[in-house]
Design an enzyme around this catalytic site. Structure first.
Site, short mmCIF file in Angstrom:
data_model
loop_
_atom_site.label_atom_id
_atom_site.label_comp_id
_atom_site.label_asym_id
_atom_site.label_seq_id
_atom_site.Cartn_x
_atom_site.Cartn_y
_atom_site.Cartn_z
N ASP A 8 0.88 -1.18 0.00
CA ASP A 8 0.00 0.00 0.00
C ASP A 8 0.91 1.22 0.00
O ASP A 8 2.11 1.13 0.25
CB ASP A 8 -0.90 0.00 1.24
CG ASP A 8 -1.84 1.20 1.29
OD1 ASP A 8 -2.46 1.50 0.25
OD2 ASP A 8 -1.93 1.85 2.35
N TYR A 40 -0.99 8.35 -2.38
CA TYR A 40 -1.01 8.19 -3.83
C TYR A 40 -2.18 8.95 -4.48
O TYR A 40 -2.17 9.18 -5.68
CB TYR A 40 -1.18 6.71 -4.21
CG TYR A 40 0.08 5.88 -4.13
CD1 TYR A 40 1.28 6.37 -3.65
CD2 TYR A 40 0.05 4.55 -4.56
CE1 TYR A 40 2.41 5.58 -3.59
CE2 TYR A 40 1.17 3.75 -4.52
CZ TYR A 40 2.35 4.26 -4.02
OH TYR A 40 3.48 3.46 -3.97
N ASN A 72 -6.64 1.07 -3.12
CA ASN A 72 -7.65 1.27 -4.16
C ASN A 72 -7.12 2.07 -5.33
O ASN A 72 -7.41 1.78 -6.50
CB ASN A 72 -8.87 1.98 -3.56
CG ASN A 72 -9.66 1.11 -2.61
OD1 ASN A 72 -9.27 0.94 -1.47
ND2 ASN A 72 -10.74 0.54 -3.08
N THR A 73 -6.33 3.09 -5.04
CA THR A 73 -5.79 3.94 -6.11
C THR A 73 -4.84 3.15 -6.99
O THR A 73 -4.90 3.22 -8.23
CB THR A 73 -5.07 5.15 -5.52
OG1 THR A 73 -6.00 5.91 -4.72
CG2 THR A 73 -4.52 6.05 -6.60
N GLU A 150 -1.93 8.47 8.36
CA GLU A 150 -0.53 8.05 8.30
C GLU A 150 0.28 8.58 9.49
O GLU A 150 1.22 7.94 9.94
CB GLU A 150 0.11 8.54 7.00
CG GLU A 150 -0.30 7.76 5.76
CD GLU A 150 0.30 6.37 5.71
OE1 GLU A 150 1.46 6.20 6.12
OE2 GLU A 150 -0.40 5.44 5.27
N THR A 183 -8.33 1.84 1.53
CA THR A 183 -8.05 0.89 2.61
C THR A 183 -7.66 1.58 3.91
O THR A 183 -7.67 0.95 4.97
CB THR A 183 -6.96 -0.11 2.20
OG1 THR A 183 -5.80 0.60 1.73
CG2 THR A 183 -7.47 -1.05 1.11
#
Length: 267
Positions: A8, A40, A72-73, A150, A183
């Protein structure tokens, strides 16, 4: 012995790893967080596609026999190219759970919270068009949410304020079902329920992704490993910080595995 690579842009894929450890604990796992380049969601499609492919090649060189693109990206921009270049191994992607949302929604109003790149991708819009007429879909880009997650600010006042802004269109439309199209976002589920109420149905596709992984492992005859089982955590920024967040966010996930960590540079 099967080694499964999960990657990821950062810590979002931990939601998928958590489910994998619940459903399929008898494997080794290699988790790669490209935290030096997260998020991303606002990068160019070409950059995401090439970077995702590079990371998958790196994971295969590290011994991974199956790959989960837990972003997902990255799935939207790169999954077809990855599968084309790596036909000999199973490659599992993630995508917003639009289809299950259609069956779950009672009032046929579904919100989709995802990154900007996911919402504008051809893959997502083709999926949306295939279901046109079944539901009213309200898409909303969660700008700024991933950097806060993050940095571990899930319960911060800043997160509360920002998330409330992003959820306003769903409140105005009176959606009864919300698709989490990144996610990272399942970590926000308690706060989302606090804002939208406990009756909101939240669709997180981690369970379906891991079921598909299990089917592919069987199809490719990848055997389960014998103890001791290992999770290797790699980060392009700070592996110790990654493991610290993993232990904070999914603390019960590692009971059957030993942990190894390393910060890596991947060009």
């Amino acid at each position: 012995m099967a080694t499964i690579g999960v990657f990821d842009s950062g810590i979002g894929g931990l939601t998928v790893l958590h489910e994998a450890l619940r459903q399929a604990p008898a494997h080794h796992y290699t988790y790669l967080a490209d935290s030096a380049n997260a998020p991303y969601g606002e990068k160019s499609s070409d950059w995401i596609a090439q970077r995702s492919l590079d990371l998958c090649h790196w994971l295969v060189r590290e011994g991974c026999q199956a790959l989960v693109v837990a972003c997902n990206t990255a799935t939207a921009e790169a999954i077809e190219r990855i599968r084309h270049e790596m036909p000999a191994i199973p490659v599992i992607g993630v995508e917003p759970g639009i289809k299950p949302a259609v069956t779950k929604s009672t009032n046929l109003k579904v919100g989709v919270l995802a990154t900007q790149n996911t919402l504008k991708s051809d893959k997502f819009n083709a999926l949306l068009e295939s279901l046109e007429g079944h539901c009213e879909f309200i898409p909303q880009a969660g700008l700024g949410l991933v950097p806060l997650i993050e940095s571990g600010q899930i319960d911060s006042a800043e997160m509360n304020t920002l998330l409330r802004q992003h959820l306003k269109p769903f409140q105005a439309a009176e959606v009864d079902t919300l698709v989490l199209g990144c996610t990272h976002y399942p970590f926000l589920t308690p706060l989302i329920r606090e804002i939208l109420g406990d009756k909101i149905q939240i669709i997180d596709t981690s369970e379906a992704v891991v079921k598909q992984l299990a089917r592919k492992l069987e199809e490719f005859q990848l055997l389960q490993s014998a103890p001791p089982r290992v999770i290797r955590f790699y980060s392009t920024s700070d592996a110790d910080a990654l493991v610290g967040l993993a232990k904070q966010l999914i603390p019960t996930a590692f009971e059957q595995h030993s942990i190894e960590t390393s910060t890596v540079f991947i060009s």
